[in-house]
Design an enzyme around this catalytic site. Structure first.
Site, mmCIF file in Angstrom:
data_model
loop_
_atom_site.group_PDB
_atom_site.id
_atom_site.type_symbol
_atom_site.label_atom_id
_atom_site.label_comp_id
_atom_site.label_asym_id
_atom_site.label_seq_id
_atom_site.Cartn_x
_atom_site.Cartn_y
_atom_site.Cartn_z
ATOM 1 N N HIS A 120 0.752 -1.347 -0.167
ATOM 2 C CA HIS A 120 0.228 0.140 0.062
ATOM 3 C C HIS A 120 0.686 1.223 -0.307
ATOM 4 O O HIS A 120 1.298 1.171 1.124
ATOM 5 C CB HIS A 120 -1.063 0.157 0.895
ATOM 6 C CG HIS A 120 -0.197 0.549 2.324
ATOM 7 N ND1 HIS A 120 -0.256 1.550 3.190
ATOM 8 C CD2 HIS A 120 -0.564 -0.363 3.871
ATOM 9 C CE1 HIS A 120 -0.011 1.244 4.158
ATOM 10 N NE2 HIS A 120 0.214 0.243 4.588
ATOM 11 N N ASP A 132 5.453 2.359 7.786
ATOM 12 C CA ASP A 132 4.393 2.150 7.712
ATOM 13 C C ASP A 132 3.364 3.006 5.957
ATOM 14 O O ASP A 132 2.679 4.011 7.002
ATOM 15 C CB ASP A 132 2.942 1.946 8.219
ATOM 16 C CG ASP A 132 1.695 0.942 8.328
ATOM 17 O OD1 ASP A 132 1.549 1.033 7.531
ATOM 18 O OD2 ASP A 132 0.887 1.275 9.018
ATOM 19 N N GLU A 166 -5.586 1.712 1.987
ATOM 20 C CA GLU A 166 -5.576 0.560 2.590
ATOM 21 C C GLU A 166 -5.426 1.387 4.406
ATOM 22 O O GLU A 166 -6.252 0.548 4.997
ATOM 23 C CB GLU A 166 -3.975 0.178 2.752
ATOM 24 C CG GLU A 166 -3.852 -1.305 4.009
ATOM 25 C CD GLU A 166 -3.216 -1.032 4.869
ATOM 26 O OE1 GLU A 166 -3.170 -1.794 5.546
ATOM 27 O OE2 GLU A 166 -2.901 0.364 5.057
ATOM 28 N N GLU A 167 -4.844 2.372 4.656
ATOM 29 C CA GLU A 167 -5.609 2.366 6.146
ATOM 30 C C GLU A 167 -6.837 2.375 6.476
ATOM 31 O O GLU A 167 -7.001 3.063 7.243
ATOM 32 C CB GLU A 167 -4.622 3.710 6.347
ATOM 33 C CG GLU A 167 -3.034 3.521 6.312
ATOM 34 C CD GLU A 167 -2.204 2.671 7.379
ATOM 35 O OE1 GLU A 167 -3.293 2.223 7.802
ATOM 36 O OE2 GLU A 167 -0.796 2.955 6.836
ATOM 37 N N ASP A 195 4.580 -4.890 3.236
ATOM 38 C CA ASP A 195 3.660 -4.058 4.427
ATOM 39 C C ASP A 195 4.465 -4.075 5.175
ATOM 40 O O ASP A 195 4.486 -5.284 6.595
ATOM 41 C CB ASP A 195 2.240 -4.798 5.081
ATOM 42 C CG ASP A 195 1.796 -2.939 5.602
ATOM 43 O OD1 ASP A 195 1.950 -2.393 5.843
ATOM 44 O OD2 ASP A 195 -0.046 -3.399 5.632
ATOM 45 N N HIS A 281 1.962 4.780 13.480
ATOM 46 C CA HIS A 281 0.873 5.551 12.847
ATOM 47 C C HIS A 281 1.449 6.417 14.052
ATOM 48 O O HIS A 281 0.069 7.123 15.059
ATOM 49 C CB HIS A 281 -0.736 4.225 13.377
ATOM 50 C CG HIS A 281 -1.104 3.607 12.142
ATOM 51 N ND1 HIS A 281 -2.255 2.978 12.466
ATOM 52 C CD2 HIS A 281 -0.420 3.595 11.136
ATOM 53 C CE1 HIS A 281 -2.311 2.542 11.381
ATOM 54 N NE2 HIS A 281 -1.605 2.348 10.677
#
Length: 495
Positions: A120, A132, A166-167, A195, A281
């Site tokens: 992603h 990420d 994706e998130e 990922d 994140h």
């Protein structure tokens, strides 16, 4: 990788793809695997960091940072000679989300055999999204550019995908997977997902490690003396999940997210008993501070190993094949023990049925015939489906050569209504000198499963030099439920 939610847990419960513990098979003359440049991969990471810095600090799928990321990847791939498509996500994605980037290498290979590598491209709004998942995107981009620069002889087609949104729920990859025609799904032999492959306190995780593609990735790590584990933290939480759900074999590499590394994992891999990625994140997911060069470098080389092992080299030799366009000697109920009263296996032109979605497909993989459980449609979908128990069909004798690697490949589907149970099944076995060995079993479940062609491959090298037969079974073995199955394009190859 998307954050864990109840929806992610639901995704885990519906994994339906072929799994086997057989070792992955490779072309007899697979070409030497090139080293994937860590320096170049890190240069891509720097570009993604610069893009985020110049565009509000993030690369969320709806942001200018994502648009700039799409342009960077697309331009590099186009310049390298790829056929690049920006696929707009027209349903299921966040409003304003940018496109998927799909890149096909035009360097030859069997058009009916495709290996798909994906990552992603978007991140969360909290920060630049470097581990990420700029780490996965940068790794994928550098592998693609290495493929273009070396231009090896291919036995299969190779495709790269950079997913949007994706998130927000695996939305870009799910849109791509769910809009693939059944014939295109059947061409994809495996999907590899990357990922979070550079976690600073990282581990070495492989998605679905016992699958054929998973075993290929594991073989690389084994070769450098690095122990690997199943990626339990990421199960159902990344872009391999939509491909699992449509019956495509998947694997991939991850280095861990917010879960804490255990004492046993510290002993095995080093690091500390803390989060694999302490900046998961968060705003601190930046370059270069949130990347492990060692973990990142190994992930790139593992991905290249899988691509070069599976998709390059001298094409395999076909030992035996059957498209079911003519009668070749398959035997229904070979042991005389079948209990099904309707829906017995037969070769013929299938008629479509529908009950809360397609249950029997009129479309075959090639030609007009397939091997199907009751080819007629009838007045309702349940008129000619399997009822009463098990139906089996066995191939004629096949003389395997004395040397391998030998691989069985076929296209298949199992469909059932929501009243099915785990007693219902589809199974492929090999009958050999020592008895009968199951290669793959797909169980039913109490959820609606529509008919969709999938592909599977299993090693037969252990039976080299023997005369074998392929046994296919399907069953409505519990309470009466709507169950259909089909098989097409069975092939055994050497090499």
């Amino acid at each position: 990788m998307r954050a864990f939610t109840a929806l992610a847990l639901a995704s885990v419960a519906v994994l339906v793809v072929p799994t086997t513990t057989a070792a992955a098979t490779a072309p007899a003359a697979a070409l030497a695997v090139p080293d994937i440049s860590l320096t170049n991969t890190k240069a891509h990471l720097q570009q993604f960091q610069s893009i985020a810095t110049a565009n509000g600090g993030n690369r969320r799928s709806t942001s200018a940072g994502y648009t700039a990321s799409v342009a960077y990847v697309s331009n590099r791939l186009t310049a390298a000679g790829f056929t690049v498509t920006r696929q707009n996500c027209t349903s299921g994605c966040t409003s304003g989300a940018g496109p998927n980037v799909i890149a096909d290498w035009p360097g030859g290979g069997d058009p009916n055999s495709v290996y798909l590598f994906g990552a992603h491209l978007d991140g969360v709004s909290a920060g630049p999204g470097i581990n990420d998942n700029a780490s996965g995107s940068a790794t994928l981009l550098e592998i693609a550019l290495t493929l273009a620069a070396t231009n090896p002889s291919l036995t299969s087609r190779v495709r790269f995908a950079f997913w949007t949104d994706e998130e927000q729920g695996l939305n870009g990859s799910r849109f791509y997977a769910n809009t693939l025609p059944s014939t295109e799904r059947a061409k994809i032999k495996a999907y590899f997902n990357f990922d979070m492959v550079g976690s600073t306190n990282g581990g070495y995780f492989i998605n679905r490690i016992t699958s054929v593609p998973g075993q290929t990735l594991k073989a690389y790590y084994d070769s450098i003396g690095v122990q690997t584990e199943e990626n339990t933290e990421g199960a159902g939480r990344s872009d391999d999940a939509p491909f699992n759900a449509i019956g495509i074999q998947t694997s991939g590499v991850a280095a861990g997210a917010s879960r804490a590394k255990t004492a046993a994992q510290v002993a095995k891999w080093g690091g500390t008993q803390s989060a694999f990625d302490p900046c998961y994140h968060r705003a601190c997911d930046t370059y270069p501070s949130n990347i492990s060069d060692t973990v990142l470098n190994r992930a790139g080389d593992a991905a290249a190993y899988a691509l070069w092992t599976l998709a390059t080299g001298t094409p395999a030799t076909v030992v035996w094949s059957d498209t079911f366009e003519t009668a070749t000697g398959w035997t229904v109920n070979p042991a005389g023990t079948d209990t099904a009263t309707t829906g017995q296996w037969e070769r013929g032109v299938p008629q479509a049925t529908n009950s809360s979605g397609p249950k029997q497909l009129a479309a075959t993989i090639s030609g007009t015939n397939d091997l199907v459980t009751g080819r007629l449609a009838g007045a309702s979908a349940g008129d000619y489906d399997i009822d009463g128990g098990t139906t089996s069909v066995r191939s004629p004798a096949i003389a395997l050569p004395a040397t391998g690697p030998l691989t069985l490949k076929l296209s298949w589907y199992l469909a059932h209504g929501s009243n099915a149970t785990s007693a219902d099944f589809f199974r492929v076995s090999v009958v050999h000198n020592g008895g009968t060995t199951a290669l793959f079993t797909q169980l039913g479940s109490a959820t609606n499963r529509d008919a969709a062609w999938a592909s599977g491959s299993w090693s037969l090298t252990g039976y080299a030099g023997q005369s074998v037969r392929i046994l296919v079974e399907a069953a409505d073995a519990a309470t009466a439920s709507l169950v259909e199955a089909a098989v097409d394009d069975v092939v055994i190859t050497q090499g």
